[in-house]
Design an enzyme around this catalytic site. Structure first.
Site, PDB file in Angstrom:
ATOM      1  N   CYS A  71     -60.744  41.403  32.040  1.00 45.20           N
ATOM      2  CA  CYS A  71     -60.998  40.164  32.573  1.00 45.20           C
ATOM      3  C   CYS A  71     -59.652  39.912  33.697  1.00 45.20           C
ATOM      4  O   CYS A  71     -59.716  40.394  34.824  1.00 45.20           O
ATOM      5  CB  CYS A  71     -60.950  39.277  31.552  1.00 45.20           C
ATOM      6  SG  CYS A  71     -61.577  37.169  31.992  1.00 45.20           S
ATOM      7  N   HIS A  82     -65.148  40.914  27.634  1.00 39.76           N
ATOM      8  CA  HIS A  82     -64.109  41.282  26.682  1.00 39.76           C
ATOM      9  C   HIS A  82     -64.496  42.393  25.774  1.00 39.76           C
ATOM     10  O   HIS A  82     -65.354  41.698  24.851  1.00 39.76           O
ATOM     11  CB  HIS A  82     -63.794  39.813  25.887  1.00 39.76           C
ATOM     12  CG  HIS A  82     -62.877  38.966  26.860  1.00 39.76           C
ATOM     13  ND1 HIS A  82     -61.503  39.160  27.139  1.00 39.76           N
ATOM     14  CD2 HIS A  82     -62.983  37.917  27.612  1.00 39.76           C
ATOM     15  CE1 HIS A  82     -61.009  38.206  27.767  1.00 39.76           C
ATOM     16  NE2 HIS A  82     -61.838  37.540  28.310  1.00 39.76           N
ATOM     17  N   GLU A  92     -63.047  43.415  23.486  1.00 43.74           N
ATOM     18  CA  GLU A  92     -62.278  43.431  21.873  1.00 43.74           C
ATOM     19  C   GLU A  92     -62.837  42.545  21.023  1.00 43.74           C
ATOM     20  O   GLU A  92     -62.714  42.634  19.957  1.00 43.74           O
ATOM     21  CB  GLU A  92     -60.785  43.169  22.534  1.00 43.74           C
ATOM     22  CG  GLU A  92     -60.564  41.581  23.303  1.00 43.74           C
ATOM     23  CD  GLU A  92     -60.728  41.649  24.370  1.00 43.74           C
ATOM     24  OE1 GLU A  92     -61.558  42.504  24.895  1.00 43.74           O
ATOM     25  OE2 GLU A  92     -60.196  40.656  25.008  1.00 43.74           O
ATOM     26  N   SER A 126     -41.204  38.762  -3.417  1.00 46.79           N
ATOM     27  CA  SER A 126     -42.024  37.616  -4.150  1.00 46.79           C
ATOM     28  C   SER A 126     -43.192  37.922  -4.792  1.00 46.79           C
ATOM     29  O   SER A 126     -43.708  37.123  -5.556  1.00 46.79           O
ATOM     30  CB  SER A 126     -42.583  36.937  -2.793  1.00 46.79           C
ATOM     31  OG  SER A 126     -43.657  37.548  -2.288  1.00 46.79           O
ATOM     32  N   GLY A 127     -43.474  39.235  -4.840  1.00 48.86           N
ATOM     33  CA  GLY A 127     -44.699  39.621  -5.593  1.00 48.86           C
ATOM     34  C   GLY A 127     -45.748  39.855  -4.720  1.00 48.86           C
ATOM     35  O   GLY A 127     -46.985  40.281  -5.137  1.00 48.86           O
ATOM     36  N   GLY A 128     -45.743  39.130  -3.752  1.00 47.81           N
ATOM     37  CA  GLY A 128     -47.025  39.118  -2.738  1.00 47.81           C
ATOM     38  C   GLY A 128     -47.015  40.315  -1.867  1.00 47.81           C
ATOM     39  O   GLY A 128     -46.252  41.369  -2.080  1.00 47.81           O
ATOM     40  N   VAL A 129     -48.285  40.614  -1.262  1.00 42.72           N
ATOM     41  CA  VAL A 129     -48.454  41.897  -0.662  1.00 42.72           C
ATOM     42  C   VAL A 129     -47.381  42.349   0.347  1.00 42.72           C
ATOM     43  O   VAL A 129     -46.943  43.616   0.091  1.00 42.72           O
ATOM     44  CB  VAL A 129     -49.826  41.926   0.218  1.00 42.72           C
ATOM     45  CG1 VAL A 129     -50.200  43.304   0.579  1.00 42.72           C
ATOM     46  CG2 VAL A 129     -50.949  41.387  -0.792  1.00 42.72           C
ATOM     47  N   ASP A 130     -46.961  41.501   1.056  1.00 41.90           N
ATOM     48  CA  ASP A 130     -45.981  42.093   2.129  1.00 41.90           C
ATOM     49  C   ASP A 130     -44.599  42.372   1.587  1.00 41.90           C
ATOM     50  O   ASP A 130     -44.167  43.749   2.010  1.00 41.90           O
ATOM     51  CB  ASP A 130     -45.867  40.779   3.160  1.00 41.90           C
ATOM     52  CG  ASP A 130     -47.046  40.209   3.719  1.00 41.90           C
ATOM     53  OD1 ASP A 130     -48.118  40.919   3.488  1.00 41.90           O
ATOM     54  OD2 ASP A 130     -47.057  39.004   4.285  1.00 41.90           O
ATOM     55  N   SER A 131     -44.030  41.421   0.785  1.00 43.25           N
ATOM     56  CA  SER A 131     -42.877  41.826   0.482  1.00 43.25           C
ATOM     57  C   SER A 131     -42.852  43.036  -0.693  1.00 43.25           C
ATOM     58  O   SER A 131     -41.754  43.700  -0.799  1.00 43.25           O
ATOM     59  CB  SER A 131     -41.923  40.656  -0.307  1.00 43.25           C
ATOM     60  OG  SER A 131     -42.523  40.235  -1.531  1.00 43.25           O
ATOM     61  N   SER A 132     -44.006  43.096  -1.404  1.00 46.21           N
ATOM     62  CA  SER A 132     -44.031  44.388  -2.401  1.00 46.21           C
ATOM     63  C   SER A 132     -44.012  45.651  -1.554  1.00 46.21           C
ATOM     64  O   SER A 132     -43.428  46.584  -2.070  1.00 46.21           O
ATOM     65  CB  SER A 132     -45.507  44.293  -3.087  1.00 46.21           C
ATOM     66  OG  SER A 132     -45.356  42.874  -3.900  1.00 46.21           O
TER      67      SER A 132
END
Ligand code: XMP
Length: 519
Positions: free
Chosen positions: A86, A175, A177, A229-235
């Site tokens: 574009c 586009h 994408e 935290s037990g969440g995906v990211d910090s785990s």
């Protein structure tokens, strides 16, 4: 800002299009590392030999505005194959002697393009006579540079796809994408494999090896603390660091009292017992509740929780001597929604809670190994790191926890009710095989009571709101279209099992205009 993984890559130069992130994703989905940089920041001298291809994104600017401060045109003289999308396509034409001006017929939405010449870029792209592609432009190229030829045209854009074989410049007015563009991925796969000739280097295994190496290089023999935290990211961060530096990692897990049902037990079980990570468990339920007493304003709640979290985290991390680094599970979209990674300003929507103030106060340096990864990439990396599927496929959970799923006052009674409602909802999703089809789901407790009748008795209890959304990355979302029977089933289960809720509603708003969380 660069991850500097020293990998061969496709460099995406961001001119501010809302779709730029999607370009990065498409390239990575094809197994090749790609990185995003701002048009204002990148200079030709910074581009090293591991950049095997460049993509110029779309954007709201006009090519005549692009002075040297806004874009270093020498980038286009490095001999690197370049694909302009574009606005990027208009840049390639303009700076090679072509002309761009406002189109008589603006094109927004789907358009048909027709093949006019062959090119490596469109190998196996036109499997039928025309292709539907997504257009979104007001300006267009109306005179091609001498070395360019037209490859495909639409009714309103003669130069819908162009190429200059000599310089390896390619331009597409549409586009590729966005998923609305048929076969758009083929344009990217042709560009990266047939034109840039770059080999695949971006699988979860590649990422694991590279990121572990990077973390080791960055922190050396120093100690690192991590808020788990037990969440995906910090785990995933914790387990990545565990693999990289073992016992030099100290994880602190703060139970704010605003977690999901049984979450604290699961975290201790997984990380301390199974993965043998140094884990410090802090029960701060009372402290959080007392600070949040009488607070109803959403931003105040977020600030209080964020600040207290930092205070507690600081208190416990000080007990570990000689810590130099703080590890955080910051992701690419986190950076983009609050502060653009590429330097182009996007609006701050909610004050996202992380351990933001801490590094400065404690003179800590940051380790953010996931900061250039998308959520789905993080999940795959987690599996590669041997985390269990239950943690990996867990829906995102916000730092301020149940506090922002309980508009109005936060009380122990409401927390207890909400934990149960959420548990029943999530359990029902799992039971009916729906959990993995949904990006995020939760129950919220609204600060209103309504009248009901149970048996022969009148009830006057809280209203429970259920939210379940589909999304790619949390930036936009749509509600999940449950069958009526499922909603009935959950509603009955919640109302019959939980004292305190006598009515259940389902939120059918998308983001935008709503957000995913309530506060
Ligand atoms: P919103 O409500 O902004 O949420 O549409 C987008 C995604 O971000 C999560 N979220 C947070 N995550 N700290 C976090 O770590 C926060 O303060 C926070 N606020 C929202 C939300 O759950 C959703 O996945």
């Amino acid at each position: 800002m660069s991850l500097d993984l020293n990998l061969n890559k496709i460099l995406i130069i961001d001119f501010g299009s809302q779709f730029t992130q999607l370009i990065v994703r498409r390239i990575r989905e094809l197994g090749v590392y790609s990185e995003l940089v701002s048009h204002k920041k990148i200079k030709s001298t910074q581009i090293k030999s591991n950049t095997k291809g460049i993509i110029l994104s779309g954007g709201p600017l006009n090519v005549d505005e692009l002075n040297n401060n806004l874009f270093d045109k020498r980038i286009l003289r490095l001999g690197i194959p370049t694909l302009g999308i574009c606005f990027g396509h208009q840049i390639l034409s303009k700076f090679n002697g072509g002309k761009v001006k406002q189109s008589k017929h603006r094109e927004f939405g789907l358009a048909n393009i027709y093949k006019r010449n062959s090119s490596l870029l469109i190998d196996n792209f036109f499997n039928k006579k025309s292709k539907k592609v997504w257009m979104s432009h007001a300006d267009q190229v109306y005179k091609l540079p001498k070395t360019f030829k037209v490859i495909a045209s639409s009714e309103n854009s003669k130069y819908a796809i162009v190429e200059s074989k000599v310089e390896k410049f390619f331009g597409v007015q549409f586009h590729p994408e966005v998923t609305h563009s048929e076969n758009g991925k083929k344009i990217f796969s042709n560009f990266i494999s047939k034109i840039c000739k770059i080999k695949k280097n971006w699988s979860p295994k590649d990422q694991k090896i590279k990121l572990i190496k990077e973390v080791r290089q960055q922190v050396g023999h120093n100690k690192v603390i991590c808020a788990l935290s037990g969440g995906v990211d910090s785990s995933v961060v914790a387990q990545l660091l565990n693999k990289a530096i073992g016992k030099k990692l100290y994880c602190i897990f703060v139970n704010t009292g605003l977690l999901r049902k049984n979450e604290e037990t699961q975290v201790v079980q997984t990380f301390k017992k199974r993965l043998k990570i140094n884990l410090i468990y802090v029960n701060a339920e009372k402290e959080f509740l007392s600070k949040l007493k009488n607070v109803t304003d959403p931003e105040k709640k977020r600030k209080i929780i964020g600040n207290l979290f930092i205070k507690i985290f600081e208190r416990y991390s000080k007990k570990i001597k000689d810590v130099k680094y703080l590890a955080q599970g910051t992701l690419y979209p986190d950076l983009i929604e609050s502060k653009s990674v590429t330097g182009s300003q996007t609006s701050k929507i909610k004050s996202h809670h992380n351990v933001g103030g801490l590094p400065k106060r404690m003179k800590l340096k940051l380790v953010e190994p996931l900061k250039f990864l998308f959520k789905d990439e993080v999940r795959k990396l987690g599996l590669e790191l041997n985390l269990n599927r239950e943690i990996i496929s867990r829906h995102p959970f916000p730092g301020p926890g149940l506090a922002i799923r309980m508009p109005g006052l936060i009380t122990p009674e409401k927390i207890k009710i909400l934990k149960e409602a959420d548990y029943y909802f999530i359990s029902a999703l799992k039971e009916k095989g729906l959990y993995d089809k949904i990006w995020q789901a939760y129950a919220a407790l609204l600060p209103v009571k309504t009248v009901g009748v149970m048996g022969d008795n009148r009830t006057y209890e809280y209203l429970c709101l259920l939210r379940a959304i589909t999304s790619e990355d949390g930036m936009t979302a749509d509600y999940f279209d449950f069958k009526k029977s499922f909603l009935q089933y959950v509603s009955n289960k919640i109302v019959n099992s939980i004292r305190g809720i006598n009515r259940v509603v389902y939120d059918v708003t998308s983001k935008p205009p709503s957000t995913i969380e309530l506060e």
